[in-house]
Scaffold this active site. Structure first.
Site, PDB file in Angstrom:
ATOM      1  N   GLU A 204      33.637  80.523  71.609  1.00  0.00           N
ATOM      2  CA  GLU A 204      34.735  81.329  72.159  1.00  0.00           C
ATOM      3  C   GLU A 204      34.267  82.768  72.318  1.00  0.00           C
ATOM      4  O   GLU A 204      33.492  83.277  71.501  1.00  0.00           O
ATOM      5  CB  GLU A 204      35.932  81.248  71.209  1.00  0.00           C
ATOM      6  CG  GLU A 204      37.092  82.160  71.537  1.00  0.00           C
ATOM      7  CD  GLU A 204      37.062  83.435  70.717  1.00  0.00           C
ATOM      8  OE1 GLU A 204      37.863  84.337  71.042  1.00  0.00           O
ATOM      9  OE2 GLU A 204      36.254  83.556  69.779  1.00  0.00           O
ATOM     10  N   ARG A 250      46.359  87.180  75.780  1.00  0.00           N
ATOM     11  CA  ARG A 250      44.971  87.268  75.299  1.00  0.00           C
ATOM     12  C   ARG A 250      44.130  86.175  75.963  1.00  0.00           C
ATOM     13  O   ARG A 250      44.163  85.013  75.556  1.00  0.00           O
ATOM     14  CB  ARG A 250      44.933  87.125  73.782  1.00  0.00           C
ATOM     15  CG  ARG A 250      43.556  87.309  73.142  1.00  0.00           C
ATOM     16  CD  ARG A 250      43.682  87.168  71.632  1.00  0.00           C
ATOM     17  NE  ARG A 250      42.414  87.233  70.952  1.00  0.00           N
ATOM     18  CZ  ARG A 250      41.817  88.361  70.538  1.00  0.00           C
ATOM     19  NH1 ARG A 250      42.414  89.515  70.763  1.00  0.00           N
ATOM     20  NH2 ARG A 250      40.676  88.338  69.903  1.00  0.00           N
ATOM     21  N   ARG A 252      40.703  84.309  76.814  1.00  0.00           N
ATOM     22  CA  ARG A 252      39.376  84.101  76.224  1.00  0.00           C
ATOM     23  C   ARG A 252      38.678  82.949  76.946  1.00  0.00           C
ATOM     24  O   ARG A 252      39.325  82.023  77.428  1.00  0.00           O
ATOM     25  CB  ARG A 252      39.495  83.767  74.738  1.00  0.00           C
ATOM     26  CG  ARG A 252      40.373  84.683  73.933  1.00  0.00           C
ATOM     27  CD  ARG A 252      39.745  86.025  73.683  1.00  0.00           C
ATOM     28  NE  ARG A 252      38.720  85.979  72.652  1.00  0.00           N
ATOM     29  CZ  ARG A 252      38.135  87.051  72.130  1.00  0.00           C
ATOM     30  NH1 ARG A 252      38.476  88.256  72.565  1.00  0.00           N
ATOM     31  NH2 ARG A 252      37.220  86.933  71.194  1.00  0.00           N
TER      32      ARG A 252
END
Length: 272
Positions: A204, A250, A252
């Protein structure tokens, strides 16, 4: 007259104890807690010899200070401490994983919740290590670039997970990528994957990794996983707002790499 006293892993930082040691282990608490966390399975053998030496030295130190404690009693006290935590591992785990660049344990919590058992953890930040220990009862090993810390990784495990440092690729930083020391940490992951060949590699990073250096950085990572290491990769940018049910936007990049020799059904997709 000798007196009884409870002991704690925190006491291994005691200055008078540390001064007493002729050759102290750099990763004493990590070795000890990893041993205790795996004491009921074969993984404990990777930590047993040094962990028992740590306990022996500490018992001798205690006895010298008129505090009576024996090895079995010490083990039981310390075992209770590492197991009596907010997020313990299920006894009925179905796979083993290692947690690199662990932070405070986000990857670990997720994989424990789906039946995983963490057998090795690494994190260099001192504050994050303290929080990790409070959450899981285990002190992570430190700098994963050090060969001595890599050598504590058990030979066999199913999944390698790593949220490797993202500052080198983030739009909030200088975006030096692999020119930045933090950016080269991916190649430490590569070394570990090449040596241990886990079934799955789960990575990640920040969304900007995909576009960094006109896509060359991301291309290098995928080519390393596929062409050099022989894994089949899947990657997708996901947003925590739509997947984690939290009020946070968010984004990612998640990369999942499967070893086709160990994972026969490798036609999965990462979905938005």
């Amino acid at each position: 007259m000798l007196i009884k006293e409870k002991i704690s892993i925190e006491e291994f930082d005691n200055k008078s104890y540390q001064i007493r040691l002729v050759e102290p282990f750099e990763e004493e608490k990590a070795i000890l807690t990893h041993y205790l966390h795996n004491i009921h399975n074969g993984v404990s053998e990777y930590y047993k010899k040094e962990a028992l030496t740590v306990i022996k030295d500490y018992i001798e130190y205690k006895n010298e200070n008129q505090i009576s404690i024996v090895e079995e009693e010490a083990l039981q006290q310390l075992l209770f401490e590492v197991e009596n935590v907010p997020f313990p591992t299920s006894e009925n785990y179905s796979f083993k994983f290692i947690d690199l660049f662990a932070g405070i344990g986000g990857f670990r919590l997720a994989l424990q919740n789906v039946g995983g058992k963490c057998v090795y953890t690494s994190e260099w930040n001192k504050d994050a290590k303290k929080t990790y220990r409070e959450n899981f009862g285990e002190v992570p090993f430190g700098d994963i670039t050090k060969e001595q810390n890599k050598n504590y990784i058990p030979e066999k495990f199913d999944i390698l997970c790593a949220g490797f440092p993202c500052q080198a690729f983030s739009i909030a930083g200088y975006q030096k990528g692999f020119a930045d020391t933090r950016g080269t940490l991916f190649f430490d992951i590569e070394q570990i994957v090449e040596k241990h060949k886990p079934k799955v590699v789960f990575l990640e990073n920040v969304k900007n990794l995909v576009s960094h250096d006109n896509g060359n950085t991301f291309k290098t990572i995928i080519e390393t996983l596929e062409q050099k290491l022989g894994y089949k990769t899947f990657a997708k940018v996901l947003n925590s707002a739509t997947h984690a049910n939290v009020p946070q936007n968010r984004e990612r990049i998640f990369i999942v790499a499967l070893d086709p020799n160990q994972v026969k059904n490798n036609t999965y997709k990462l979905v938005a």
